[in-house]
Design a protein around this motif. Structure first.
Motif, PDB file in Angstrom:
ATOM      1  N   PRO A 151     -10.781 -74.802  53.372  1.00  0.00           N
ATOM      2  CA  PRO A 151     -11.678 -74.136  54.318  1.00  0.00           C
ATOM      3  C   PRO A 151     -11.232 -72.700  54.592  1.00  0.00           C
ATOM      4  O   PRO A 151     -10.037 -72.390  54.568  1.00  0.00           O
TER       5      PRO A 151
ATOM      6  N   ASP B  37     -12.781 -71.073  57.396  1.00  0.00           N
ATOM      7  CA  ASP B  37     -12.969 -70.979  58.834  1.00  0.00           C
ATOM      8  C   ASP B  37     -11.674 -71.411  59.551  1.00  0.00           C
ATOM      9  O   ASP B  37     -11.159 -72.504  59.274  1.00  0.00           O
ATOM     10  N   PRO B  38     -11.147 -70.577  60.472  1.00  0.00           N
ATOM     11  CA  PRO B  38      -9.901 -70.914  61.162  1.00  0.00           C
ATOM     12  C   PRO B  38      -9.950 -72.246  61.920  1.00  0.00           C
ATOM     13  O   PRO B  38      -8.940 -72.962  61.962  1.00  0.00           O
ATOM     14  N   LEU B  39     -11.086 -72.607  62.477  1.00  0.00           N
ATOM     15  CA  LEU B  39     -11.184 -73.888  63.185  1.00  0.00           C
ATOM     16  C   LEU B  39     -11.104 -75.065  62.205  1.00  0.00           C
ATOM     17  O   LEU B  39     -10.464 -76.079  62.496  1.00  0.00           O
ATOM     18  N   GLU B  40     -11.737 -74.922  61.049  1.00  0.00           N
ATOM     19  CA  GLU B  40     -11.645 -75.966  60.026  1.00  0.00           C
ATOM     20  C   GLU B  40     -10.223 -76.048  59.473  1.00  0.00           C
ATOM     21  O   GLU B  40      -9.736 -77.137  59.157  1.00  0.00           O
ATOM     22  N   GLN B  41      -9.571 -74.912  59.327  1.00  0.00           N
ATOM     23  CA  GLN B  41      -8.187 -74.906  58.861  1.00  0.00           C
ATOM     24  C   GLN B  41      -7.291 -75.665  59.830  1.00  0.00           C
ATOM     25  O   GLN B  41      -6.465 -76.485  59.419  1.00  0.00           O
TER      26      GLN B  41
END
Length: 183
Positions: free
Chosen positions: A113, A115-119
């Motif tokens: 991913p 996206d930082p939130l997905e990471q």
């Protein structure tokens, strides 16, 4: 799967790998866990090469399961134990990471991913400390996979000057067609 002792398997695997590598670069899939450098596909190619070369004579290699066959490649004529262990460890980590990515949005995704939130979610699902920790582990596993893949498949590339790698395998009598042997 067709099992044979034909050394053209090396050329076929090299060609297929090069086509995939070009596609990975074209599509910017360096973070693709399956097709990217050091990914799942390179482990599968390594195992399949030995299945093609030795599977006709060794029934233990005649399984569609990478996890069943890989430990059976631990043999002086195939792969050293440490290489098998490293490939198994990498395969487990890559598959686990791939599965967690797919669980996040219930899709057949193979890319890390962006996206930082997905990471962060992925890091938590894998019980790791940080995104950097994940990337460092992946880099280590992928470097090992690529090195072992190249050592196995590309080491047998014929060159006009030195053909010793292929000659060593050619001297291996266990690769001979049993029908060619004299009793």
């Amino acid at each position: 799967m067709l099992f044979r002792s034909d050394f053209s398997v090396f050329e076929s695997l090299r060609d297929m790998h090069e086509r995939i590598a070009r596609e990975v670069e074209r599509r910017e899939w360096q973070n693709h866990l399956k097709l990217g450098p050091g990914g799942i596909r390179e482990i599968e190619f390594t195992v399949q090469m030995f299945q093609l070369l030795r599977g006709g004579m060794d029934a233990l290699l005649q399984s569609p399961s990478i996890l069943n066959v890989l430990p059976k490649l631990c043999d002086p004529k195939m792969l050293p134990a440490e290489v098998v262990d490293e490939l198994l460890e990498a395969y487990h980590f890559l598959r686990q990471t791939e599965n967690r990515i797919q669980m996040m949005d219930e899709q057949q995704r193979h890319e890390l991913p962006v996206d930082p939130l997905e990471q962060l979610k992925l890091v938590n699902m894998l019980h790791l400390r940080s995104w950097d920790d994940l990337l460092n582990r992946l880099d280590g596993y992928r470097a090992n996979v690529t090195r072992h893949f190249k050592d196995s498949v590309f080491a047998h590339q014929k060159t006009p000057v030195d053909d010793t790698a292929s000659a060593n395998l050619s001297d291996d009598k266990s690769l001979d067609d049993p029908s060619d042997r004299k009793s």
